[in-house]
Design a protein around this motif. Sequence first.
Motif, PDB file in Angstrom:
ATOM      1  N   HIS A 202       0.760  -1.234   0.191  1.00  0.00           N
ATOM      2  CA  HIS A 202       0.084   0.147   0.055  1.00  0.00           C
ATOM      3  C   HIS A 202       0.967   1.247   0.119  1.00  0.00           C
ATOM      4  O   HIS A 202       2.116   1.128   0.228  1.00  0.00           O
ATOM      5  N   ASP A 204       0.763   5.502   1.850  1.00  0.00           N
ATOM      6  CA  ASP A 204      -0.144   5.935   2.883  1.00  0.00           C
ATOM      7  C   ASP A 204      -0.828   6.973   2.343  1.00  0.00           C
ATOM      8  O   ASP A 204      -0.502   7.801   1.237  1.00  0.00           O
ATOM      9  N   HIS A 282       4.809   0.069  -0.174  1.00  0.00           N
ATOM     10  CA  HIS A 282       5.517  -0.680   0.998  1.00  0.00           C
ATOM     11  C   HIS A 282       4.647  -1.721   1.525  1.00  0.00           C
ATOM     12  O   HIS A 282       3.413  -1.609   1.509  1.00  0.00           O
TER      13      HIS A 282
HETATM   14 FE   FE2 Z   1       2.010   2.286   5.359  1.00  0.00          FE
END
Ligand code: FE2
Length: 371
Positions: A202, A204, A282
């Motif tokens: 994913h 952020d 990540h």
């Molecule tokens: Fe994350």
Amino acid sequence: MADPAPIGPPIELPVIDISNPDDPTVGKKMIDAAAKYGFLYVNSKGTDFAVEDVEKAFKLSKEFFASPYEEKEGCRITPNNRGWSGMHTETLDPEHQRTGDFKEAMNFGEFKDGKAQQPLPPALTPHEAEIAHFAALCNKTCSRILKLMALGLDIQEDFFTSRHDASNGPTGCILRYLYYPSIFSPATSSYKHEIDVRAGAHSDYGSITLLFQRPGQPGLEILTPEGTWAPVPVQPNEAFSSSTSSSPASSTETTFPFPPILVNIGDLLSYWTDGLLRSTVHRVVFPLAEQRSPNPQDRYSIAFFCHPVDATELVPVPSSVVTAYREQQQNAHSTQVGFGGGAGSLEPGSRALTAQEHLEARLAATYSFKT
Ligand SMILES: [Fe+2]
Ligand SMILES: O=C(O)CCC(=O)C(=O)O
């Protein structure tokens, strides 16, 4: 469902000293790393944290996750993204995961005057002021980083910090305790290597994320532009220490009071800077070395997701560096940058998205992706 991306060597990211938040050369280094990798370390010495603050936060997190299920269940996560999520509750990469993440998490929204704005479980209630203090330190360190980034982009030094100032209104900031049981825990008995992950791939959502990690508890990997997964060492020269017989780890311990804080760029800041700053994908895995070790540790990490004030209008960041990047991308006829394009590619006549709208759009995209 095996992930086709191969795992490459550990990534070497710069470790940046932010003790002087007025130094534009430091800001430039930060922008270079954020544009190249989307990730960098900040030396723990130059931050607002004392080693005790970090130790205490990890101790509290451990006590909380070890507390009875019924107590954690009492503060289960609500639609406002605050509270506890149990094993497999979250699935960060639904396209590639057969099972939810092998982790537990506890999200704290903003604190007001040292008070949480959400129910706290019995294990944490007596420590409310301490958790609020840790969140305040995270905010302070983010302000240093955001000021340096503004200097690195040659814009007014308070361009970002004034738009992240919680005294101007609510923000989407979240402090998050994370717990990933080791491969030998009963909680991971169904885990299958090559198929399962501790936290799916994913990016952020916010502007920047701070990540605190513990020595001996690895697992984070980032997706490189070459399409390989690169482990991110907890201690930056860990990769070096594993390939030599000398012991640089001990010298690291004397240099850093605690492992450096990992900082990464989120989707919002990438959008705001037209993709100049990268929001890098990540994930968290059980590293092979950990699985083979006779005594693998659970992984605990603490993340702070920093978001601007909800009402912030994401007008293009007025930086010549961002403009030059945007023009270069346009000339190269490259495809859309960032999530939903960039702040600089607004249709004429349409108004800028607010930080809150960007977050809602990002969450809606994740939701529709799932269905
Ligand atoms: Fe994350
Ligand atoms: O624990 C970690 O290393 C990363 C957690 C993470 O990426 C997240 O919660 O967004």
